[in-house]
Design an enzyme around this catalytic site. Structure first.
Site, short mmCIF file in Angstrom:
data_model
loop_
_atom_site.label_atom_id
_atom_site.label_comp_id
_atom_site.label_asym_id
_atom_site.label_seq_id
_atom_site.Cartn_x
_atom_site.Cartn_y
_atom_site.Cartn_z
N ASP A 103 1.78 -78.36 -39.32
CA ASP A 103 2.35 -77.17 -39.11
C ASP A 103 3.63 -77.76 -40.71
O ASP A 103 4.26 -79.14 -40.38
CB ASP A 103 3.57 -77.81 -38.07
CG ASP A 103 3.33 -76.88 -36.92
OD1 ASP A 103 2.97 -76.02 -37.16
OD2 ASP A 103 2.85 -78.08 -35.81
N LYS A 110 -5.10 -74.56 -37.08
CA LYS A 110 -4.03 -73.69 -36.40
C LYS A 110 -3.09 -73.66 -37.95
O LYS A 110 -2.48 -74.07 -38.83
CB LYS A 110 -3.34 -74.23 -35.96
CG LYS A 110 -3.17 -73.26 -35.17
CD LYS A 110 -2.14 -73.57 -33.81
CE LYS A 110 -0.67 -74.58 -33.68
NZ LYS A 110 0.95 -74.05 -34.19
N ASP A 119 -2.16 -68.58 -35.57
CA ASP A 119 -1.30 -68.70 -35.02
C ASP A 119 0.20 -68.26 -35.01
O ASP A 119 0.89 -68.83 -35.14
CB ASP A 119 -0.59 -70.18 -33.93
CG ASP A 119 0.02 -70.55 -33.48
OD1 ASP A 119 0.20 -69.18 -32.15
OD2 ASP A 119 0.45 -71.63 -32.88
N LYS A 172 1.56 -65.74 -32.86
CA LYS A 172 1.67 -64.68 -31.68
C LYS A 172 2.89 -63.81 -31.67
O LYS A 172 3.95 -63.31 -31.74
CB LYS A 172 3.56 -65.63 -31.63
CG LYS A 172 2.94 -67.47 -31.58
CD LYS A 172 3.79 -67.84 -29.71
CE LYS A 172 3.19 -70.04 -29.86
NZ LYS A 172 2.98 -70.51 -31.15
N ASP A 212 5.22 -57.04 -30.20
CA ASP A 212 6.25 -55.69 -30.47
C ASP A 212 5.28 -54.91 -30.24
O ASP A 212 4.62 -55.17 -29.08
CB ASP A 212 6.03 -55.52 -31.93
CG ASP A 212 6.93 -55.25 -33.28
OD1 ASP A 212 7.10 -53.94 -32.57
OD2 ASP A 212 7.38 -54.87 -33.56
N THR A 252 6.32 -73.30 -23.49
CA THR A 252 6.13 -75.16 -22.96
C THR A 252 7.87 -75.32 -23.45
O THR A 252 8.25 -76.09 -22.80
CB THR A 252 5.24 -75.74 -23.70
OG1 THR A 252 5.17 -75.35 -24.60
CG2 THR A 252 4.16 -76.04 -22.89
N ARG A 307 -1.18 -86.24 -25.68
CA ARG A 307 -0.35 -86.83 -26.82
C ARG A 307 -2.28 -88.05 -26.25
O ARG A 307 -1.85 -88.03 -25.38
CB ARG A 307 0.15 -86.82 -26.26
CG ARG A 307 2.04 -86.11 -26.72
CD ARG A 307 1.68 -86.41 -28.83
NE ARG A 307 3.03 -86.26 -29.28
CZ ARG A 307 2.49 -84.80 -29.73
NH1 ARG A 307 1.49 -84.07 -29.32
NH2 ARG A 307 3.41 -84.44 -30.62
N GLN A 347 7.47 -82.94 -27.49
CA GLN A 347 6.80 -82.70 -26.48
C GLN A 347 7.55 -83.04 -24.67
O GLN A 347 7.85 -84.58 -24.50
CB GLN A 347 5.37 -82.82 -26.71
CG GLN A 347 4.77 -81.99 -27.82
CD GLN A 347 4.50 -80.51 -27.12
OE1 GLN A 347 5.38 -80.03 -26.73
NE2 GLN A 347 3.81 -79.84 -28.27
N ARG A 395 1.09 -83.50 -34.46
CA ARG A 395 1.71 -85.08 -35.52
C ARG A 395 1.02 -86.07 -35.33
O ARG A 395 0.55 -86.81 -35.91
CB ARG A 395 3.23 -85.28 -34.77
CG ARG A 395 4.04 -84.40 -35.85
CD ARG A 395 5.37 -83.59 -34.83
NE ARG A 395 5.12 -83.57 -33.69
CZ ARG A 395 6.41 -82.62 -32.60
NH1 ARG A 395 7.67 -83.19 -33.17
NH2 ARG A 395 6.32 -82.25 -32.00
O1 C5P Z 1 2.67 -81.96 -33.01
P1 C5P Z 1 2.70 -81.24 -32.37
O2 C5P Z 1 0.65 -82.06 -31.26
O3 C5P Z 1 3.54 -81.74 -31.28
O4 C5P Z 1 1.93 -79.97 -32.35
C1 C5P Z 1 1.66 -79.36 -31.56
C2 C5P Z 1 1.06 -77.07 -32.05
O5 C5P Z 1 1.38 -76.53 -31.13
C3 C5P Z 1 2.53 -77.52 -32.54
O6 C5P Z 1 2.38 -76.05 -33.55
C4 C5P Z 1 3.71 -76.46 -31.92
O7 C5P Z 1 4.52 -75.13 -32.34
C5 C5P Z 1 2.53 -75.97 -31.30
N1 C5P Z 1 3.29 -74.92 -29.38
C6 C5P Z 1 3.10 -76.61 -28.48
N2 C5P Z 1 3.42 -75.40 -27.30
C7 C5P Z 1 3.24 -74.37 -26.91
C8 C5P Z 1 2.53 -73.27 -28.40
C9 C5P Z 1 2.36 -73.89 -29.17
O8 C5P Z 1 3.44 -77.70 -29.00
N3 C5P Z 1 3.54 -73.64 -26.02
#
Ligand code: C5P
Length: 235
Positions: free
Chosen positions: A10, A32, A59, A61, A64, A123, A185, A194, A215
């Protein structure tokens, strides 16, 4: 070893992405590439990851009309990514149209076919969204399962969902239907923004196929060590 770890790059530039891939070295083989990095410098990022023999989850998404999404997935084939996703809320016609045409094209031209994955309920959305949209589902889980069943009938390989939904999806649809789960996590890590987090070990026990983690690896002082600890936590 299942689940495979996918690290979310990211970032808004190639150099930051390169920095993590180099530091994580052989501890991570899947990355990703999401909207931000793809819009910023997608072509060069993908060429770089391919040059390092990394597997790529594109990714973007897609959501359309069927013709537009099918053409976007076709356009992505030139990158030879390993996984591409679209919103299941785009409907069965959109999903099955892509699957049929991509399968035929990849067979005919011996092109490797990416896994086609559906995004269920983000989420960031919950029951309030279901009520606001008058969708008539009692719970997020019920809605996610409904979308996953439509994705399966439309020929997709799996869905993005929370790990907490994985056991229900696997039970209703089958073990070979892939689940890709963010919101992971490690036990000792910061939750960041999150909400419904799951540890790598719990995600594994819930039967998920891929965990998406950003992260806890990309912000670690030592991304390779962080990735290896996540793997150990799952043993
Ligand atoms: O840093 P972190 O572990 O929170 O990153 C999670 C990744 O998964 C991010 O790229 C976020 O956009 C993606 N994601 C998410 N929840 C979703 C779909 C994608 O956290 N439902």
């Amino acid at each position: 070893m299942k689940p495979e770890i996918i690290v979310a790059l990211d970032f808004d530039n190639l150099d930051s992405a390169k920095n993590i891939v180099e530091k994580a070295d052989d501890a991570i083989s899947w990355y990703k590439v999401g909207l931000e990095l793809f819009v910023a410098d997608g072509q060069r990022v993908i060429e770089y990851l391919k040059s390092k023999d990394k597997k790529i989850f594109l990714d973007l998404k897609f959501h359309d009309i069927p013709n537009t999404v099918t053409n976007a997935v076709f356009a992505s084939l030139k990158y030879e990514t390993d996984m591409v996703n679209m919103h299941t809320q785009g409907g069965p016609e959109m999903m099955s149209g892509i699957v049929g045409q991509i399968d035929e094209y990849c067979d005919k031209h011996s092109v490797s076919r990416p896994l086609l994955i559906g995004v269920t309920l983000l989420t960031s959305l919950d029951e309030n969204y279901l009520n606001l949209m008058k969708l008539g589902f009692e719970s997020s889980r019920e809605y996610v399962l409904h979308l996953a069943e439509i994705a399966k009938k439309s020929g997709l390989n799996g869905v993005v969902s929370s790990a907490q939904e994985t056991p229900f999806i696997k039970k209703a649809i089958g073990n070979d239907f892939i689940t890709v789960t963010p919101g992971i996590r490690p036990a000792a890590a910061s939750v960041d923004d999150q909400k419904r987090v799951v540890t790598p070990k719990d995600a594994k026990d819930m039967g998920t196929d891929f965990i998406v983690i950003g992260r806890p690896v990309t912000k670690a002082d030592d991304p390779k060590k962080a990735a290896m600890e996540i793997r150990e936590e799952m043993c």
